[in-house]
Each structure stands twice: as structure tokens, then as C-alpha cells.
Design a protein around this motif. Structure first.
Motif, mmCIF file in Angstrom:
data_model
loop_
_atom_site.group_PDB
_atom_site.id
_atom_site.type_symbol
_atom_site.label_atom_id
_atom_site.label_comp_id
_atom_site.label_asym_id
_atom_site.label_seq_id
_atom_site.Cartn_x
_atom_site.Cartn_y
_atom_site.Cartn_z
ATOM 1 N N MET A 230 -13.249 -109.566 -93.274
ATOM 2 C CA MET A 230 -12.859 -109.769 -91.917
ATOM 3 C C MET A 230 -13.300 -108.612 -91.033
ATOM 4 N N ALA A 231 -13.442 -107.435 -91.598
ATOM 5 C CA ALA A 231 -13.889 -106.281 -90.809
ATOM 6 C C ALA A 231 -15.366 -106.422 -90.508
ATOM 7 N N THR A 232 -15.735 -105.933 -89.339
ATOM 8 C CA THR A 232 -17.146 -105.968 -88.974
ATOM 9 C C THR A 232 -17.640 -104.552 -88.839
ATOM 10 N N GLY A 233 -18.916 -104.360 -89.114
ATOM 11 C CA GLY A 233 -19.506 -103.044 -88.936
ATOM 12 C C GLY A 233 -19.643 -102.743 -87.451
ATOM 13 N N SER A 234 -19.935 -101.506 -87.130
ATOM 14 C CA SER A 234 -20.018 -101.108 -85.720
ATOM 15 C C SER A 234 -21.167 -101.802 -84.984
ATOM 16 N N ASN A 235 -22.200 -102.242 -85.713
ATOM 17 C CA ASN A 235 -23.341 -102.891 -85.069
ATOM 18 C C ASN A 235 -23.212 -104.412 -85.033
ATOM 19 N N GLU A 236 -22.271 -104.955 -85.784
ATOM 20 C CA GLU A 236 -22.105 -106.398 -85.841
ATOM 21 C C GLU A 236 -21.188 -106.864 -84.721
ATOM 22 N N PRO A 237 -21.535 -107.960 -84.059
ATOM 23 C CA PRO A 237 -20.619 -108.494 -83.054
ATOM 24 C C PRO A 237 -19.381 -109.069 -83.744
ATOM 25 N N GLY B 287 -3.715 -107.842 -79.651
ATOM 26 C CA GLY B 287 -4.130 -106.509 -79.241
ATOM 27 C C GLY B 287 -5.173 -105.959 -80.199
ATOM 28 N N SER B 288 -5.658 -104.790 -79.892
ATOM 29 C CA SER B 288 -6.737 -104.183 -80.655
ATOM 30 C C SER B 288 -6.339 -103.911 -82.105
ATOM 31 N N LEU B 289 -7.152 -104.402 -83.018
ATOM 32 C CA LEU B 289 -6.902 -104.143 -84.440
ATOM 33 C C LEU B 289 -7.128 -102.671 -84.757
ATOM 34 N N GLU B 290 -8.064 -102.040 -84.063
ATOM 35 C CA GLU B 290 -8.321 -100.604 -84.257
ATOM 36 C C GLU B 290 -7.091 -99.785 -83.859
ATOM 37 N N ASP B 291 -6.467 -100.136 -82.734
ATOM 38 C CA ASP B 291 -5.251 -99.426 -82.315
ATOM 39 C C ASP B 291 -4.134 -99.610 -83.320
ATOM 40 N N ARG C 108 -4.840 -97.301 -86.205
ATOM 41 C CA ARG C 108 -4.542 -95.915 -85.827
ATOM 42 C C ARG C 108 -3.037 -95.671 -85.769
ATOM 43 N N TYR C 109 -2.272 -96.648 -85.294
ATOM 44 C CA TYR C 109 -0.823 -96.502 -85.214
ATOM 45 C C TYR C 109 -0.221 -96.422 -86.623
ATOM 46 N N ARG C 110 -0.704 -97.236 -87.539
ATOM 47 C CA ARG C 110 -0.211 -97.168 -88.923
ATOM 48 C C ARG C 110 -0.513 -95.802 -89.543
ATOM 49 N N GLN C 111 -1.693 -95.257 -89.256
ATOM 50 C CA GLN C 111 -2.030 -93.924 -89.757
ATOM 51 C C GLN C 111 -1.088 -92.876 -89.160
ATOM 52 N N TYR C 112 -0.810 -92.995 -87.874
ATOM 53 C CA TYR C 112 0.123 -92.077 -87.209
ATOM 54 C C TYR C 112 1.496 -92.146 -87.892
ATOM 55 N N LYS C 113 1.998 -93.366 -88.132
ATOM 56 C CA LYS C 113 3.319 -93.528 -88.752
ATOM 57 C C LYS C 113 3.343 -92.910 -90.150
ATOM 58 N N THR C 114 2.269 -93.051 -90.886
ATOM 59 C CA THR C 114 2.173 -92.454 -92.223
ATOM 60 C C THR C 114 2.250 -90.936 -92.128
ATOM 61 N N GLY D 134 -0.791 -99.098 -75.998
ATOM 62 C CA GLY D 134 -1.922 -98.795 -76.864
ATOM 63 C C GLY D 134 -3.130 -98.283 -76.111
ATOM 64 N N ALA D 135 -2.984 -98.085 -74.806
ATOM 65 C CA ALA D 135 -4.120 -97.641 -74.014
ATOM 66 C C ALA D 135 -4.587 -96.257 -74.445
ATOM 67 N N ASP D 136 -3.695 -95.495 -75.001
ATOM 68 C CA ASP D 136 -4.074 -94.138 -75.380
ATOM 69 C C ASP D 136 -3.373 -93.718 -76.667
ATOM 70 N N MET D 137 -3.867 -94.214 -77.798
ATOM 71 C CA MET D 137 -3.304 -93.826 -79.097
ATOM 72 C C MET D 137 -3.486 -92.337 -79.333
ATOM 73 N N THR D 138 -4.374 -91.728 -78.580
ATOM 74 C CA THR D 138 -4.603 -90.292 -78.721
ATOM 75 C C THR D 138 -3.310 -89.515 -78.529
ATOM 76 N N MET D 139 -2.443 -89.979 -77.626
ATOM 77 C CA MET D 139 -1.175 -89.290 -77.384
ATOM 78 C C MET D 139 -0.346 -89.231 -78.666
ATOM 79 N N TYR D 140 -0.268 -90.346 -79.388
ATOM 80 C CA TYR D 140 0.522 -90.365 -80.613
ATOM 81 C C TYR D 140 -0.153 -89.549 -81.715
ATOM 82 N N GLU D 141 -1.460 -89.589 -81.772
ATOM 83 C CA GLU D 141 -2.174 -88.770 -82.756
ATOM 84 C C GLU D 141 -1.967 -87.285 -82.459
ATOM 85 N N ASP D 142 -1.980 -86.920 -81.184
ATOM 86 C CA ASP D 142 -1.718 -85.532 -80.807
ATOM 87 C C ASP D 142 -0.276 -85.140 -81.114
#
Length: 136
Positions: A1-8, A21-25, A28-34, A62-70
Motif C-alpha cells: 500500500m505504501a508508495t515510493g516518493s516518485n510513484e503517484p 488525513g495524511s498517512l505520513e502525519d 509521525r504522530y505514532r513515532q512521537y507517542k512512542t 496535523g498542520a505542523d507535526m514538527t511542534m510535537y516532534e520538537d
């Protein structure tokens, strides 16, 4: 189900992200929780309290997951350095969190709304010409 960065993305993935919502976000949120779960108990409690406060403020789009990562970086570094929780937050935890939020676009909607309110009151009081709401 995952696509590479060059694949549409497949039609299914585009639809799924439109609904959920974004699967990437989400990843990232699951990684933050871990990362938060791996903190020492006192730091984990403080980080979870701060996250709860941020979520109640509506900073969950989810507009800025960077805040939670920080946030995770901050608590990991504080735990590593053995910085006391009170030294991290200071005497007023709300002031600390408000200062933290001010550094991220996700918190900027509040500033826009404050400015919009101020502008509307000025217009209503005749101190500013009528027109569109000022959002800056």
C-alpha cells in the motif's frame, strides 16, 4: 500500500487520505507517542500534560507535526540532562506552553482571530474604515 516518493499515489490512497488525513502525519504522530512513552515517568507525565493542553487548544490539525516532534526532543534532552521539571517549565506552566506554541504556525490561528476581533471592534467603534476583516 505504501508508495515510493516518485510513484503517484493510488486513487485509493488519495481517497483514504481525503477521509482520514495524511498517512505520513499519522506515522509521525505514532513515532512521537512512542518517544514520549520511553521517557522517565516524571518527564512522561509532564509531556503528556503538555500534549493534553495543546490538544484542548485545538492544535490537532496535523498542520505542523514538527511542534510535537520538537516537544519530544525537548523532553528527551531534558531527561538526558536531568533538568528538573520545574526548571523546564518555570513557575507558570501555561506561560511556558504559550511561549512554546508561539514558535509554530499551528498556533497562529489564535493570533489571526485576536487580530480579527480587534479590527472588528475598531470598525464598530468607528476607529477604522469598514471593509474586510484584517487577519494579519
Amino acid at each position: 500500500m505504501a508508495t515510493g516518493s516518485n510513484e503517484p499515489k493510488s486513487r485509493y490512497l488519495r481517497y483514504l487520505e481525503a477521509v482520514t488525513g495524511s498517512l505520513e502525519d499519522k506515522r509521525r504522530y505514532r513515532q512521537y507517542k512512542t518517544r514520549i512513552k520511553q521517557l522517565p515517568p516524571d518527564y512522561r507525565t509532564a509531556a503528556e500534560a503538555m500534549e493534553r493542553y495543546l490538544l484542548h487548544l485545538g492544535l490537532t490539525d496535523g498542520a505542523d507535526m514538527t511542534m510535537y516532534e520538537d516537544l519530544a526532543d525537548l523532553f528527551e534532552q531534558s531527561a538526558t540532562d536531568e533538568t528538573p521539571i520545574r526548571d523546564l517549565f518555570g513557575e507558570d506552566p501555561v506561560e511556558f506552553v504559550e511561549a512554546f506554541i508561539a514558535n509554530y504556525p499551528a498556533g497562529q490561528w489564535r493570533n489571526r482571530e485576536r487580530n480579527r476581533l480587534t479590527s472588528a471592534i475598531k470598525r464598530a467603534a468607528g476607529e477604522e474604515p469598514a471593509g474586510e476583516d484584517r487577519t494579519e
